[in-house]
Design a protein around this motif. Structure first.
Motif, PDB file in Angstrom:
ATOM      1  N   HIS A  40       4.252  -1.085 -14.745  1.00 20.95           N
ATOM      2  CA  HIS A  40       3.519  -0.843 -13.498  1.00 20.95           C
ATOM      3  C   HIS A  40       2.648   0.403 -13.617  1.00 20.95           C
ATOM      4  CE1 HIS A  40       6.051  -3.866 -11.587  1.00 20.95           C
ATOM      5  NE2 HIS A  40       5.347  -3.734 -10.477  1.00 20.95           N
ATOM      6  N   MET A  97      -1.567   0.638 -13.492  1.00 22.04           N
ATOM      7  CA  MET A  97      -2.241   1.408 -12.444  1.00 22.04           C
ATOM      8  C   MET A  97      -3.034   2.588 -12.996  1.00 22.04           C
ATOM      9  SD  MET A  97      -1.631  -0.263  -9.756  1.00 22.04           S
ATOM     10  CE  MET A  97      -2.387   0.903  -8.629  1.00 22.04           C
ATOM     11  N   THR A  98      -2.608   3.160 -14.131  1.00 23.76           N
ATOM     12  CA  THR A  98      -3.228   4.402 -14.614  1.00 23.76           C
ATOM     13  C   THR A  98      -3.946   4.252 -15.950  1.00 23.76           C
ATOM     14  OG1 THR A  98      -1.224   5.110 -15.780  1.00 23.76           O
ATOM     15  CG2 THR A  98      -1.430   5.736 -13.445  1.00 23.76           C
ATOM     16  N   ASP A 139      -3.749  10.731  -6.919  1.00 20.72           N
ATOM     17  CA  ASP A 139      -4.773   9.924  -6.241  1.00 20.72           C
ATOM     18  C   ASP A 139      -4.304   8.503  -5.948  1.00 20.72           C
ATOM     19  OD1 ASP A 139      -6.583  12.049  -6.354  1.00 20.72           O
ATOM     20  OD2 ASP A 139      -7.306  11.452  -8.347  1.00 20.72           O
ATOM     21  N   LEU A 140      -3.123   8.138  -6.449  1.00 21.42           N
ATOM     22  CA  LEU A 140      -2.637   6.767  -6.293  1.00 21.42           C
ATOM     23  C   LEU A 140      -1.334   6.698  -5.495  1.00 21.42           C
ATOM     24  CD1 LEU A 140      -3.186   5.599 -10.009  1.00 21.42           C
ATOM     25  CD2 LEU A 140      -4.684   5.159  -8.050  1.00 21.42           C
ATOM     26  N   TYR A 141      -0.990   7.783  -4.828  1.00 15.17           N
ATOM     27  CA  TYR A 141       0.282   7.804  -4.109  1.00 15.17           C
ATOM     28  C   TYR A 141       0.355   6.787  -2.979  1.00 15.17           C
ATOM     29  CZ  TYR A 141       1.981  12.018  -6.465  1.00 15.17           C
ATOM     30  OH  TYR A 141       2.439  12.917  -7.401  1.00 15.17           O
ATOM     31  N   GLN A 142      -0.790   6.286  -2.517  1.00 14.46           N
ATOM     32  CA  GLN A 142      -0.776   5.281  -1.451  1.00 14.46           C
ATOM     33  C   GLN A 142      -0.547   3.876  -1.987  1.00 14.46           C
ATOM     34  OE1 GLN A 142      -0.795   6.460   1.632  1.00 14.46           O
ATOM     35  NE2 GLN A 142      -1.018   8.482   0.688  1.00 14.46           N
ATOM     36  N   SER A 143      -0.539   3.722  -3.304  1.00 12.06           N
ATOM     37  CA  SER A 143      -0.378   2.396  -3.900  1.00 12.06           C
ATOM     38  C   SER A 143       1.085   1.961  -3.873  1.00 12.06           C
ATOM     39  CB  SER A 143      -0.883   2.422  -5.339  1.00 12.06           C
ATOM     40  OG  SER A 143      -0.489   1.258  -6.029  1.00 12.06           O
ATOM     41  N   SER A 144       1.325   0.764  -3.391  1.00 14.18           N
ATOM     42  CA  SER A 144       2.694   0.246  -3.353  1.00 14.18           C
ATOM     43  C   SER A 144       3.223   0.012  -4.767  1.00 14.18           C
ATOM     44  CB  SER A 144       2.742  -1.059  -2.558  1.00 14.18           C
ATOM     45  OG  SER A 144       1.866  -2.030  -3.116  1.00 14.18           O
ATOM     46  N   ALA A 145       2.318  -0.289  -5.719  1.00 14.46           N
ATOM     47  CA  ALA A 145       2.741  -0.495  -7.104  1.00 14.46           C
ATOM     48  C   ALA A 145       3.281   0.801  -7.705  1.00 14.46           C
ATOM     49  CB  ALA A 145       1.582  -1.027  -7.943  1.00 14.46           C
ATOM     50  N   VAL A 146       2.633   1.917  -7.385  1.00 11.18           N
ATOM     51  CA  VAL A 146       3.086   3.214  -7.891  1.00 11.18           C
ATOM     52  C   VAL A 146       4.419   3.595  -7.267  1.00 11.18           C
ATOM     53  CG1 VAL A 146       2.583   5.691  -7.922  1.00 11.18           C
ATOM     54  CG2 VAL A 146       0.788   4.039  -8.469  1.00 11.18           C
TER      55      VAL A 146
END
Length: 270
Positions: free
Chosen positions: A185, A189-190, A204-211
């Motif tokens: 995952h 994402m990264t 910058d991706l803390y709002q992503s449910s995958a993260v």
């Protein structure tokens, strides 16, 4: 004279080379196996102390394997926390080897070369788990450690050693699968597996449910490895029916290094 900047790889390479030499020594004379084991662990301990001294004097140490810079290459990173843990791993392994000499010779007289090979490979895996700065490389080293632990448990004389080892294999594989799924995952994402690189990308991706999902999936895998209640089903029998030398290595180190991995991922990645 070996340059101090080579200590991180020396700490790993010497016991890894010793694993090969132990098998050769076993073919010549089994009595040679124990000195090879002790020398390799002692050199690894001295290298760990040297790295810790560098960290205390000059700050965190970074070592690029093969000269490939991160995030493309694998990087070893040593700071004050894991520098101390590296010393603990090598010191405990050396003490366990010294203290368990008689018990190994009594319990496993015909398996000395193979047992000591597995013993030192388990130490290499634990050191690698602690020093690596790459999330996927951590998975590889975690599995090297686990595979050697399964075998170290299974060689015991106890009749229930094999069932205990089988339970450990099944639960441990589930834990490793969760960890690998979480790493997948993260990579999707990264596009990176380097821990320092991930730390700079993830805010910058803390709002992503995958993260967020990868965080909990990774933790679940690590909790299984560290026998965190109620995911500790493999541990009681593994400790009870393992040979004394195996228990003296696994009990003080395996679950504790897993705790360190949890802390490292929480604070150095997420």
């Amino acid at each position: 004279m070996i340059a101090p900047e080579q200590y991180p790889i020396l700490m790993m390479a010497v016991p890894l080379l010793a694993a090969f030499l132990l098998n050769l020594a076993g073919l010549v004379d089994r009595r040679l196996c124990y000195p090879v084991l002790l020398v390799a662990l002692a050199v690894s301990l001295l290298a760990a102390l040297g790295v810790l001294d560098q960290v205390v004097r000059h700050g965190p140490v970074q070592y690029q394997l093969g000269g490939w810079p991160p995030p493309v290459g694998i990087e070893y990173v040593v700071d004050h926390l894991n520098g101390l843990i590296l010393v603990v791993i090598t010191a405990v392994a050396l003490l366990a080897a010294v203290a368990s000499k008689r018990s190994v010779e009594e319990e496993l007289p015909h398996k000395l070369p193979h047992y000591y090979t597995l013993f030192i490979l388990a130490v290499v895996g634990l050191l690698g788990m602690t020093i690596t700065g790459d999330a996927f490389n951590l998975y590889v080293l975690m599995e090297i450690t686990a595979l050697t632990n399964y075998a170290l448990l299974a060689v015991g004389k106890e009749e229930r050693a094999l069932p205990a080892s089988f339970t450990y294999i099944i639960i441990g594989t589930i834990g490793a699968s969760f960890y690998l799924l979480g790493v997948g995952h993260l990579y999707i994402m990264t596009g990176s597996l380097n821990m320092a690189d991930l730390k700079s990308i993830l805010p910058d991706l803390y709002q992503s449910s995958a993260v967020i999902g990868s965080f909990f999936i990774l933790l679940l895998g690590i909790w299984i490895k560290m026998a965190f209640f109620p995911l500790h089903g493999w541990l009681p029998n593994a400790y009870t029916y393992a040979p004394a030398a195996t228990a003296s290595l696994i009990a003080p180190l395996m679950t504790k290094v897993s705790v360190y991995i949890m802390i490292r991922l929480m604070f150095s990645v997420y």
